[in-house]
Design a protein around this motif. Structure first.
Motif, PDB file in Angstrom:
ATOM      1  N   MET A   1       7.665  17.366   7.778  1.00 50.07           N
ATOM      2  CA  MET A   1       7.897  15.907   6.973  1.00 50.07           C
ATOM      3  C   MET A   1       7.917  16.155   5.267  1.00 50.07           C
ATOM      4  O   MET A   1       8.593  15.267   4.984  1.00 50.07           O
ATOM      5  CB  MET A   1       6.628  14.951   7.539  1.00 50.07           C
ATOM      6  CG  MET A   1       7.254  13.572   7.437  1.00 50.07           C
ATOM      7  SD  MET A   1       8.955  12.918   7.649  1.00 50.07           S
ATOM      8  CE  MET A   1       8.708  12.746   9.395  1.00 50.07           C
ATOM      9  N   THR A   2       7.049  16.878   4.912  1.00 52.63           N
ATOM     10  CA  THR A   2       7.199  17.100   3.457  1.00 52.63           C
ATOM     11  C   THR A   2       8.296  17.295   2.997  1.00 52.63           C
ATOM     12  O   THR A   2       8.685  16.837   1.859  1.00 52.63           O
ATOM     13  CB  THR A   2       6.015  18.394   3.175  1.00 52.63           C
ATOM     14  OG1 THR A   2       4.962  18.298   3.685  1.00 52.63           O
ATOM     15  CG2 THR A   2       6.061  18.541   1.666  1.00 52.63           C
ATOM     16  N   ARG A   4      11.685  16.532   4.465  1.00 46.47           N
ATOM     17  CA  ARG A   4      12.420  16.043   5.728  1.00 46.47           C
ATOM     18  C   ARG A   4      13.801  16.113   5.382  1.00 46.47           C
ATOM     19  O   ARG A   4      14.693  15.921   6.265  1.00 46.47           O
ATOM     20  CB  ARG A   4      12.003  14.796   6.226  1.00 46.47           C
ATOM     21  CG  ARG A   4      12.225  13.769   5.181  1.00 46.47           C
ATOM     22  CD  ARG A   4      11.833  12.325   5.874  1.00 46.47           C
ATOM     23  NE  ARG A   4      12.584  11.213   5.012  1.00 46.47           N
ATOM     24  CZ  ARG A   4      12.398  10.087   5.459  1.00 46.47           C
ATOM     25  NH1 ARG A   4      11.582   9.650   6.334  1.00 46.47           N
ATOM     26  NH2 ARG A   4      12.699   9.074   4.431  1.00 46.47           N
ATOM     27  N   ASN A 207       4.653   5.742   2.161  1.00 48.44           N
ATOM     28  CA  ASN A 207       5.064   7.042   1.418  1.00 48.44           C
ATOM     29  C   ASN A 207       4.599   7.316   0.075  1.00 48.44           C
ATOM     30  O   ASN A 207       5.281   7.776  -0.854  1.00 48.44           O
ATOM     31  CB  ASN A 207       6.688   6.779   1.466  1.00 48.44           C
ATOM     32  CG  ASN A 207       7.133   6.578   3.025  1.00 48.44           C
ATOM     33  OD1 ASN A 207       6.700   7.171   3.639  1.00 48.44           O
ATOM     34  ND2 ASN A 207       8.369   5.727   2.872  1.00 48.44           N
ATOM     35  N   GLU A 238       0.981  17.804   4.581  1.00 49.38           N
ATOM     36  CA  GLU A 238       1.862  16.637   5.073  1.00 49.38           C
ATOM     37  C   GLU A 238       2.136  15.875   4.170  1.00 49.38           C
ATOM     38  O   GLU A 238       1.267  14.762   3.925  1.00 49.38           O
ATOM     39  CB  GLU A 238       1.126  16.333   6.295  1.00 49.38           C
ATOM     40  CG  GLU A 238       2.339  14.996   7.067  1.00 49.38           C
ATOM     41  CD  GLU A 238       1.564  14.355   8.234  1.00 49.38           C
ATOM     42  OE1 GLU A 238       2.014  14.830   9.528  1.00 49.38           O
ATOM     43  OE2 GLU A 238       0.492  13.744   8.080  1.00 49.38           O
ATOM     44  N   PHE A 240       4.239  12.528   2.800  1.00 48.51           N
ATOM     45  CA  PHE A 240       5.207  11.440   2.760  1.00 48.51           C
ATOM     46  C   PHE A 240       5.362  10.899   1.444  1.00 48.51           C
ATOM     47  O   PHE A 240       4.394  10.210   0.889  1.00 48.51           O
ATOM     48  CB  PHE A 240       4.665  10.117   3.585  1.00 48.51           C
ATOM     49  CG  PHE A 240       4.484  10.561   5.130  1.00 48.51           C
ATOM     50  CD1 PHE A 240       3.874  11.770   5.705  1.00 48.51           C
ATOM     51  CD2 PHE A 240       4.885   9.524   5.888  1.00 48.51           C
ATOM     52  CE1 PHE A 240       3.993  11.849   7.066  1.00 48.51           C
ATOM     53  CE2 PHE A 240       5.067   9.861   7.359  1.00 48.51           C
ATOM     54  CZ  PHE A 240       4.378  10.764   7.745  1.00 48.51           C
ATOM     55  N   ASN A 241       6.570  11.160   0.925  1.00 52.94           N
ATOM     56  CA  ASN A 241       6.738  10.755  -0.509  1.00 52.94           C
ATOM     57  C   ASN A 241       8.158  10.866  -1.072  1.00 52.94           C
ATOM     58  O   ASN A 241       8.806  11.957  -0.974  1.00 52.94           O
ATOM     59  CB  ASN A 241       5.848  11.947  -1.496  1.00 52.94           C
ATOM     60  CG  ASN A 241       5.947  11.755  -2.951  1.00 52.94           C
ATOM     61  OD1 ASN A 241       6.932  11.598  -3.684  1.00 52.94           O
ATOM     62  ND2 ASN A 241       4.661  11.824  -3.609  1.00 52.94           N
ATOM     63  N   ASP A 242       8.426   9.202  -1.228  1.00 56.27           N
ATOM     64  CA  ASP A 242       9.975   9.247  -1.710  1.00 56.27           C
ATOM     65  C   ASP A 242      10.437  10.025  -2.628  1.00 56.27           C
ATOM     66  O   ASP A 242      11.529  10.482  -2.592  1.00 56.27           O
ATOM     67  CB  ASP A 242       9.880   7.666  -1.790  1.00 56.27           C
ATOM     68  CG  ASP A 242      10.012   6.780  -0.602  1.00 56.27           C
ATOM     69  OD1 ASP A 242      10.473   7.199   0.523  1.00 56.27           O
ATOM     70  OD2 ASP A 242       9.217   5.683  -0.751  1.00 56.27           O
ATOM     71  N   TRP A 245      11.113  13.714  -1.316  1.00 61.32           N
ATOM     72  CA  TRP A 245      12.217  13.631  -0.583  1.00 61.32           C
ATOM     73  C   TRP A 245      13.642  13.476  -1.514  1.00 61.32           C
ATOM     74  O   TRP A 245      14.489  13.932  -0.582  1.00 61.32           O
ATOM     75  CB  TRP A 245      12.140  12.472   0.416  1.00 61.32           C
ATOM     76  CG  TRP A 245      10.881  12.592   1.418  1.00 61.32           C
ATOM     77  CD1 TRP A 245      10.338  13.743   1.901  1.00 61.32           C
ATOM     78  CD2 TRP A 245      10.324  11.703   2.268  1.00 61.32           C
ATOM     79  NE1 TRP A 245       9.528  13.602   2.757  1.00 61.32           N
ATOM     80  CE2 TRP A 245       9.379  12.065   3.009  1.00 61.32           C
ATOM     81  CE3 TRP A 245      10.550  10.305   2.198  1.00 61.32           C
ATOM     82  CZ2 TRP A 245       8.601  11.632   3.963  1.00 61.32           C
ATOM     83  CZ3 TRP A 245       9.539   9.478   3.206  1.00 61.32           C
ATOM     84  CH2 TRP A 245       8.796  10.200   3.981  1.00 61.32           C
TER      85      TRP A 245
END
Lengths: 265, 265
Positions: A1-2, A4, A207, A238, A240-242, A245
Motif C-alpha cells: 500500500m506504501t 499503491r 492518509n 505501511e 498511507f500518504n497522499d 502516492w
C-alpha cells in the motif's frame, strides 16, 4: 500500500531490484490481477508475501450484513492461503450507524473470531487483530489498544488469532511495551508494521501516515520491543500518504528502503 | 469556547437568560477584556466561573522557554484566583521540535507541577491535568490517558493537582471508567467536560468536536461514571467546532442547553 501507484508486476520487479525479500499485499489489487496469477507472479520472483491486508469489519448488527462480512473474511482466508502467506490482518470495523455501544461492538468481533479462527487454521492462516489508533474508534476500528486486541485474541489459540503491532497506532501508549511482551510470550505477534507520526493530520486522518524518520516515533525503540518479545518475523512498512502516492512509485520504494535502513535497523 | 463568537458581556447575558449558572472561561478573551473587569462582570451577573482554560505547555527543554512557560502558568493561576474559580485546566504540551522522547516530556511536566502546585495552592487554585486524545500526543499534549494524568497528579496533594475528565478525549478508552473511579477516590476529578465524537475529523483535527448528541459518545454513561466516583461539581460543555462558531452565538448556546438536557441529564 506504501506504493499503491505501482501495478503488481512493477511492484514485484521493484522489490527484486531493491533487494526487498517480501511484501505485504492488499486484497483489492490482488483480486483485480487475479489471485492465482498474483500468487504465481510473486512466487516466480522469489518474493515472499508477509501478510494479506485486510479482512475484518466484523461489527455489524444486521444479520445479513454480518453473514456477508463472514463470507468475505472466509474468502480473504482463501486468498491468503493461495498467496502463500500465513497471516491475514483484520481491521475490526467501527460502530454501526447510530450506535454508541463500543463494548457490544467489541464483543461481536469475538463472536466473529470464533467462527473465522477454525476456518483460518484449517487453511494454514493466522488472523492478526490490528488495534488502530483511537482516532479511528468510531468509524473504522473499535479495537484501539494492544491490550484490547489481546483480550480478544487470547480467547482463541495463538495459531488462530494474534495481533498486528503497528507503530503508528500504538506509539503514544505507554502501556504498549508491556502488551508487546504479553503478545510475544503468547506467540501472538503475527506481524510488525512501521509508519511514522507526522502532523498536522489531514482531513479524515486516514492518509497522513508519515515516511519513516519524518515524525515523532522512535522506530528503533519499537523494533527493540518486539524483538525483545521474541518476534523474528518480517517488518512491514505501511504508509498511507497522499503525497507519497503522487510520486513515482519506484522512487518512493527506494526512499523507503533507505529510510528503513537509517531509522529502523 | 463553545460560543467564542460571543463577546464576554454577551456571553454573560446569554447565560443569565438561559439559566446557565456557571461558565468556563478562556484566558485570551478574559485578558482582552481585562481580568479584573471580567471578574466583576461575571460576579455582578451572579455567574460562577467553573474553570479557567488553560495553562500548561510545560514540555520545553530550552531553559528560557521553560522559565517563560512557568511564569505564564503563575499568571494563569493569578487570573483564576481573580476570577474566583478554583480550577485551572492544564494542557500539558507536545513534543519539542525534533524530539521523539514521550517519556522525557511527561517527566518534565511532573517537574513543572512540583513548582506550580504549591503556588496554585497558595492562591486557592487547583491544577487539573487534562489528558488529550492520543491524536494530540505529538503536537499538543503528551498526556493521552487518564491513567497517565493520574500517574502525574498523584505525585502531589489532591488540593494542588488533579485531572480534567473530558468525554471527547477518553471515550474510546475501556480503562477510563476504572481511572475515573481512581480519580474520584483521591478527590482528583477537578472538572468534567462534555463533547461528542463526530467523523470525519477535519484537517488538523482540533476543531471537530461534536455537538452533544451528534456523535458516538454515550454522554449519560460517562456522567454516571464520574458521579459514581463522587463527583458533584459542574459539568462543562466544551465544543471546538468551526460550524458552531460560524452561527449565531446565542442560538448555539440555546441549542447546547437543549442538547445537554436531552443527552446528558
Amino acid at each position: 500500500m506504501t506504493v499503491r501507484q505501482l501495478p503488481l508486476p512493477d511492484l514485484v520487479a521493484a522489490c527484486a531490484d531493491l533487494g526487498v525479500p517480501a511484501v505485504g499485499l492488499w486484497r483489492e489489487p490482488v483480486q483485480a490481477y487475479g489471485v492465482e496469477a498474483a500468487a504465481k507472479l510473486v512466487r516466480d520472483a522469489g518474493l515472499a508475501v508477509t501478510t494479506l491486508c485486510r479482512g475484518g469489519f466484523l461489527t455489524a448488527t444486521d444479520p445479513a450484513e454480518r453473514a456477508r462480512a463472514l463470507d468475505d473474511n472466509r474468502r480473504a482466508v482463501d486468498e491468503a492461503a493461495t498467496l502463500g502467506t500465513e497471516v491475514l490482518v483484520l481491521v475490526s470495523g467501527g460502530l454501526p450507524a447510530g450506535s454508541r455501544d463500543l463494548r457490544g461492538a467489541r464483543e461481536r468481533i469475538a463472536d466473529a473470531l470464533a467462527e473465522l479462527g477454525p476456518y483460518a487454521e484449517a487453511h494454514g492462516v493466522r488472523l492478526a487483530v490490528e488495534p488502530l489508533h483511537p482516532m479511528f474508534a468510531a468509524d473504522r476500528c473499535v479495537v484501539s489498544t494492544l491490550a484490547q486486541a489481546l483480550d480478544l485474541a487470547e480467547r482463541f489459540p495463538a495459531r488462530q488469532v494474534g495481533v498486528a503491532v503497528d507503530t503508528y497506532h500504538v506509539w503514544w501508549d505507554d502501556g504498549a511495551p508491556a502488551q508487546i511482551a504479553r503478545a510475544g510470550a503468547g506467540g501472538r505477534i503475527h506481524t510488525f508494521q512501521l509508519a511514522d507520526w507526522v502532523t498536522p493530520l489531514p482531513a479524515g486522518v486516514l492518509n497522513g501516515r508519515g515516511q519513516l524518520g519524518d515524525g515523532a516515533i522512535d522506530l528503533r525503540e519499537w523494533r527493540a520491543h518486539v524483538e525483545a518479545a521474541g518476534y523474528t518475523g518480517p517488518i512491514e512498512v505501511e504508509l498511507f500518504n497522499d503525497a507519497l502516492w503522487a510520486r513515482d512509485g519506484r522512487e518512493v520504494l527506494a526512499e523507503t528502503v533507505e529510510r528503513f535502513t537509517r531509522h529502523a535497523l
